[in-house]
Design a protein around this motif. Sequence first.
Motif, PDB file in Angstrom:
ATOM      1  N   ARG A 211       0.835  -1.205   0.000  1.00  0.00           N
ATOM      2  CA  ARG A 211       0.000   0.000   0.000  1.00  0.00           C
ATOM      3  C   ARG A 211       0.868   1.253   0.000  1.00  0.00           C
ATOM      4  O   ARG A 211       0.580   2.217  -0.707  1.00  0.00           O
ATOM      5  N   SER A 212       1.954   1.238   0.760  1.00  0.00           N
ATOM      6  CA  SER A 212       2.851   2.385   0.809  1.00  0.00           C
ATOM      7  C   SER A 212       3.525   2.603  -0.542  1.00  0.00           C
ATOM      8  O   SER A 212       3.613   3.735  -1.033  1.00  0.00           O
ATOM      9  N   SER A 213       4.010   1.534  -1.146  1.00  0.00           N
ATOM     10  CA  SER A 213       4.693   1.647  -2.440  1.00  0.00           C
ATOM     11  C   SER A 213       3.736   2.115  -3.527  1.00  0.00           C
ATOM     12  O   SER A 213       4.103   2.920  -4.385  1.00  0.00           O
ATOM     13  N   LYS A 214       2.516   1.618  -3.499  1.00  0.00           N
ATOM     14  CA  LYS A 214       1.526   2.018  -4.489  1.00  0.00           C
ATOM     15  C   LYS A 214       1.189   3.496  -4.361  1.00  0.00           C
ATOM     16  O   LYS A 214       0.940   4.188  -5.347  1.00  0.00           O
ATOM     17  N   GLN A 215       1.196   3.984  -3.137  1.00  0.00           N
ATOM     18  CA  GLN A 215       0.816   5.377  -2.885  1.00  0.00           C
ATOM     19  C   GLN A 215       1.958   6.359  -3.173  1.00  0.00           C
ATOM     20  O   GLN A 215       1.714   7.460  -3.637  1.00  0.00           O
ATOM     21  N   PHE A 216       3.196   5.935  -2.918  1.00  0.00           N
ATOM     22  CA  PHE A 216       4.300   6.884  -2.983  1.00  0.00           C
ATOM     23  C   PHE A 216       5.319   6.628  -4.090  1.00  0.00           C
ATOM     24  O   PHE A 216       5.870   7.575  -4.646  1.00  0.00           O
ATOM     25  N   VAL A 217       5.636   5.380  -4.362  1.00  0.00           N
ATOM     26  CA  VAL A 217       6.747   5.083  -5.259  1.00  0.00           C
ATOM     27  C   VAL A 217       6.271   5.042  -6.706  1.00  0.00           C
ATOM     28  O   VAL A 217       5.437   4.206  -7.059  1.00  0.00           O
TER      29      VAL A 217
END
Length: 236
Positions: A211-217
């Motif tokens: 979820r973090s990677s999808k949102q930021f990276v």
Amino acid sequence: MTKLRQQDTTDDDHTTTPGPTREEAVLARMGTRMGFVYTAVPVVVFVTANLVLPLAVTITVALLAGAGLTVFRLVRGERWTSAVGSLVGVAIAAGIVALTGSAKNYFMVGIWAYFAGFVIALGSVLTRRPVTGVIWNFVHGGKYRWRTDRRVLRAHTVATLAAAGVLAARFALQQWLYINDNTSALGVARIAMGTPLSALVVIVIVWAFRRSSKQFVPKKADTGDGIGDTGHKPAE
């Protein structure tokens, strides 16, 4: 045009499959298939030997088992720091048993390590810096303001609380067994509450990481000319 087509064909022919990312490597270390074996073997050997052998012999057998497991991991090509680390853990536990003369103390360091991990995990949530989010951001160079996104912060809060819950359960049950001098049950609890529960926690952590990677990276294909920018500012 012919040269351009030839160049494109050459580029396609030399396309290689990218290796695992740092994030994937971290997750792989947290939930390896052999983790259950590495955790279970020293405990099974110690508890079984303690049932039929004098304590001094039991300690020797446990150390030999730890050394054998270390050699096995090195032969498999694992990092020597990880392989030797497991032997150090067995040696420390065996040393405490030798000094105290009590077999149950083989589990003492692990029990209090669970408590320390629980305190750290819970404290990180209370300070709104869940440890799984800190790890994710570190893996990605510490450049994202991940705590400003409520969904990401919530995901890492859930993941960190899951880890804290498992650590608390391990500490509570195993400390109770320790107080009641039930060494054999301690061995069973250590194995049963080890890798199986860790695997469940890893699933939650994987969800939070993704979820973090999808949102930021940004995706690699979209990084050119600013295309694919998520709009989130990197951490200062």
